[in-house]
Design an enzyme around this catalytic site. Structure first.
Site, PDB file in Angstrom:
ATOM      1  N   ASP A   1      58.823  42.505 146.372  1.00 23.84           N
ATOM      2  CA  ASP A   1      57.616  42.259 145.594  1.00 23.84           C
ATOM      3  C   ASP A   1      57.376  43.414 144.633  1.00 23.84           C
ATOM      4  OD1 ASP A   1      57.282  40.009 147.151  1.00 23.84           O
ATOM      5  OD2 ASP A   1      55.900  40.993 148.539  1.00 23.84           O
ATOM      6  N   VAL A   2      56.555  43.180 143.632  1.00 20.31           N
ATOM      7  CA  VAL A   2      56.288  44.189 142.606  1.00 20.31           C
ATOM      8  C   VAL A   2      55.704  45.464 143.205  1.00 20.31           C
ATOM      9  CG1 VAL A   2      53.993  43.252 142.076  1.00 20.31           C
ATOM     10  CG2 VAL A   2      55.220  44.570 140.331  1.00 20.31           C
TER      11      VAL A   2
END
EC number: 5.4.99.19
Length: 233
Positions: free
Chosen positions: A101-102
């Protein structure tokens, strides 16, 4: 292999572009300037362009320390793609062998070998992944047992596969979690199922491949042959 063909492969250049590069006098083979595309190069030759050593283009296997704020995709309209951290040619041929995920940091593997990455991402191979997790609330005394039994994720019919959790620092709500599958936002959802929230997430290991301690966030290196081969074991 002819030198011009080598340049085409190593730089993703056309034959015309390779000829132009050679004429510039910026290509050396074993420290000797070469302008002819007909020069033969072997695996033992050291070929440099503008002072940068080039490699015969085969499958690439890369370990990246992904920082926070980067996404694992080629394009994203809102965040930086992790590919901008790489200084590689033929970037469009590379893909992520498992994403983060970011806001998640740590180990990301990048390759252009689809069979190799499939071995990591395919659910049937149950590739281990180890994460360092910081939780918002204190660690429950029953967390390890529940995770080992499998937990029910929201909107999922089946329990998660048994996972292994060890406490690193109870005062900091810090644990290590090893999972054997790769569902969407899985680690965050597993702790949500236990009534807690992941504050920070960092991946340390995929299979037998551990994040190199010498790498800083945003840095990368090529995998060793032993690391590459470990995926097939």
């Amino acid at each position: 292999m002819r030198l011009d063909k080598f340049l085409c492969d190593a730089l993703g250049a056309t034959r015309k572009e390779a000829t132009k590069i050679l004429k510039s006098g910026e290509v050396t083979v074993n420290e000797q300037v070469q302008k002819s595309g007909a020069v033969k190069v072997t695996e033992e030759c050291v070929v440099e362009w503008q002072g940068r050593e080039l490699a015969m283009q085969g499958p690439r296997y890369i370990m990246l320390y992904k920082p926070e704020g980067f996404v694992c995709s080629h394009e994203d309209g809102f965040n930086h793609t992790a590919f901008v951290l790489l200084d590689e040619v033929k970037m469009d041929e590379l893909h992520f062998a498992g994403r983060l995920d970011v806001d998640t940091t740590g180990l990301v593997l990048i390759t252009d070998d689809g069979k190799w990455s499939h071995r990591i991402t395919s659910p049937k191979h149950k590739c281990d992944k180890t994460y360092r997790v910081w939780l918002a609330d204190p660690i429950g005394s029953d967390y390890a047992e529940k995770l080992a039994e499998g937990v029910q994720l929201r909107n999922e019919k089946e329990l998660t596969l048994p996972a292994q959790m060890t406490i690193v620092n109870a005062d900091e709500n810090e644990v290590l979690l090893t999972i054997h599958e790769g569902k969407y936002h899985q680690v965050k959802r597993m702790f949500a199922a236990l009534g807690n929230k992941v504050e920070q997430l960092h991946r340390e290991r995929i299979g037998a491949i551990e994040l190199d301690e010498s790498l800083e966030p945003g840095e990368y290196r090529y995998l060793t042959q032993e690391e590459i081969d470990s995926v097939w074991k």
